[in-house]
Design an enzyme around this catalytic site. Structure first.
Site, PDB file in Angstrom:
ATOM      1  CG  HIS A   1       0.384   6.216  -0.628  1.00  0.00           C
ATOM      2  ND1 HIS A   1      -0.735   6.764  -1.226  1.00  0.00           N
ATOM      3  CD2 HIS A   1      -0.057   5.599   0.504  1.00  0.00           C
ATOM      4  CE1 HIS A   1      -1.803   6.497  -0.483  1.00  0.00           C
ATOM      5  NE2 HIS A   1      -1.424   5.797   0.566  1.00  0.00           N
TER       6      HIS A   1
ATOM      7  CG  HIS B   1      -1.739   1.209   1.413  1.00  0.00           C
ATOM      8  ND1 HIS B   1      -3.061   1.287   1.021  1.00  0.00           N
ATOM      9  CD2 HIS B   1      -1.442   2.428   1.951  1.00  0.00           C
ATOM     10  CE1 HIS B   1      -3.530   2.483   1.299  1.00  0.00           C
ATOM     11  NE2 HIS B   1      -2.571   3.204   1.867  1.00  0.00           N
ATOM     12  CD  GLU B   2       1.878   3.422   3.644  1.00  0.00           C
ATOM     13  OE1 GLU B   2       2.133   4.535   3.132  1.00  0.00           O
ATOM     14  OE2 GLU B   2       0.816   3.191   4.267  1.00  0.00           O
TER      15      GLU B   2
ATOM     16  CD  GLU C   1      -4.759   6.451   2.079  1.00  0.00           C
ATOM     17  OE1 GLU C   1      -4.661   5.246   2.410  1.00  0.00           O
ATOM     18  OE2 GLU C   1      -3.793   7.228   2.038  1.00  0.00           O
TER      19      GLU C   1
END
Length: 352
Positions: A175, A171-172, A246
Site C-alpha cells: 500500500h 501487504h501493508e 487490496e
C-alpha cells in the site's frame, strides 16, 4: 498464485475506475444544470408569456458553483487528512510506537519491518502497535514514504507466526510502495466534495424560521437529488478502487515473501476470529479502506464494501477455497536483532 497477472489486472481496473470518477463529476455538473433548469421552469419560466428563457450566465454559474463545492471540498478534506502525516492519523486510531526493547513480539515485528524495507525497496516506515485491539488487523498510513507508518494490532502479534506476520507487513508495504495511502486520501476528499454539494441543497431545501419561497425549496431539492446521486456513485467508485488495491497488495505480499501461507494464513485466522465473535474495534467509515480487513456491515450487495470478501481473497491466493485456521503459533524464541542497531543506509531504505 498468478501474482504478476493479478497485479496487472488490479492496476488496469484502478485506472478505469479513476477515469469513471472524472466522468462522474462531468455527469454531476450536467445533472445539476438540468435539475436547476427544471426548477427554474417550474417556478418562473413556464408561467411567463413567450419562449422559455434563462438568466444571463445561468449554466456557467451553475457549473462554476458545482465545481467550486466538489473540488474545494476535495482540497479541504485531503489537506485535513494530510496534516501531521501518517503518525498523527495512526495515533488517532489508537496506535503507539512499537517498543522492541520491552517486548519480544514487538521486537520481532520491528525486525520484519526492517526486512521488508530491504525486500520491497521501500523506505522504512515507523512501526506502530494498536495495543488494545485483540482482533487480527493492520493498516498503513501516510501521504508518502517519508511520513509512512505500518501499524499492527496486539491480536496480530499474539496469534500470528513469523511467516504470517511477514505476509501481513508485506501487504501493508505494498500500500505504501504503490501509493495507495495517498490515493485513498484523495478519493476520500472527492467523496467529501460530492457530499458538500448534497448538503448545500439540503440547506436550501429545509425550512427555517424565515419565510421560505417555493423557488428556493425547489432549487434545494434539485441540488439534493443531483448531489445524492453523485455521492452514491462516488462512494461506490471509491469502494471499487479500494477493493482492487487490496487485490494488488495481496499479490504483492505473495511476491515479496514467496509464500502463500504467510498472508493466506493471516486471512484464514481472521476467519476463525470472526466465527468466534472476535472483531477489530470499529473505526469510522473514512478510514475503513486503510485496514487489512474492514468491519463494515449492512452494505447493499457489497457495492460499498471497501474490501473483497475474505473467502475470495483466500481463493485468489491459493487457487482454491480453504477454511479457517487455528489461532496458534510457534512458541520457540527466535534470534532477534538488537533493540538499537548501528546507523546504516542502503538504496531505497533506512535502518533505524
Amino acid at each position: 498464485m498468478r501474482f504478476f497477472e493479478f497485479q496487472r489486472e488490479a492496476r488496469g481496473e484502478t485506472t478505469r475506475l479513476l477515469l469513471a470518477f472524472g466522468l462522474t463529476v462531468v455527469l454531476l455538473v450536467v445533472a445539476v444544470n438540468a435539475s436547476l433548469a427544471l426548477a427554474w421552469g417550474l417556478t418562473w419560466g413556464f408561467w411567463m408569456p413567450g419562449a422559455l428563457t434563462y438568466p444571463r450566465h445561468f449554466f456557467a454559474v451553475n457549473t462554476g458553483v458545482t465545481l467550486l463545492f466538489v473540488l474545494g471540498g476535495w482540497w479541504v478534506e485531503t489537506s485535513r487528512l494530510s496534516e501531521g502525516g501518517g503518525m498523527r492519523l495512526a495515533e488517532q486510531l489508537g496506535a503507539r510506537l512499537a517498543q522492541p526493547s520491552g517486548s519480544f513480539d514487538e521486537q520481532r515485528f520491528c525486525n520484519i519491518v526492517d526486512e521488508m524495507a530491504i525486500s520491497s525497496n521501500v523506505k522504512r516506515p515507523q512501526a506502530m502497535v494498536v495495543a488494545r485491539d485483540q482482533g487480527i488487523n493492520a493498516f498503513a498510513a501516510g501521504w508518502d514514504e517519508d511520513d509512512a507508518v505500518v501499524a499492527v494490532t496486539q491480536g496480530a502479534l499474539d496469534h500470528l507466526t513469523r511467516d504470517e506476520l511477514q505476509g501481513l507487513v508485506a501487504h501493508e508495504f505494498s500500500h505504501i510502495g504503490e501509493g495507495d495511502t495517498r490515493l485513498n486520501m484523495r478519493l476520500v476528499g472527492m467523496v467529501f466534495g460530492l457530499e458538500m454539494l448534497y448538503r448545500m441543497g439540503q440547506t436550501l431545501f429545509e425550512p427555517d424560521t424565515q419565510d421560505r419561497r417555493m423557488a428556493a425549496s425547489l432549487i434545494g431539492l434539485a441540488i439534493m437529488a443531483a448531489g445524492w446521486l453523485g455521492w452514491v456513485a462516488g462512494h461506490a467508485l471509491q469502494a471499487a478502487v479500494s477493493r482492487q488495491r487490496e487485490h494488488l497488495a495481496d499479490a504483492r505480499a505473495v511476491q515479496w515473501t514467496r509464500s502463500r501461507d504467510g498472508l493466506g494464513g493471516v486471512l484464514r485466522k481472521i476467519l476463525t476470529q470472526q466465527s468466534e465473535g472476535v472483531e477489530t474495534r470499529a473505526v469510522g467509515s473514512v478510514v475503513q479502506h486503510m485496514l487489512l480487513v474492514a468491519n463494515e456491515s449492512g452494505k447493499v450487495a457489497g457495492w460499498f464494501d471497501s474490501h473483497p470478501p475474505l473467502t475470495e481473497r483466500i481463493r485468489r491466493i491459493y487457487g482454491r477455497s480453504l477454511g479457517p485456521l487455528p489461532l496458534q503459533r510457534e512458541t520457540e524464541p527466535e534470534a532477534v536483532l538488537p533493540a538499537t542497531a548501528p546507523d546504516a543506509e542502503a538504496p531505497g531504505w533506512t535502518l533505524v
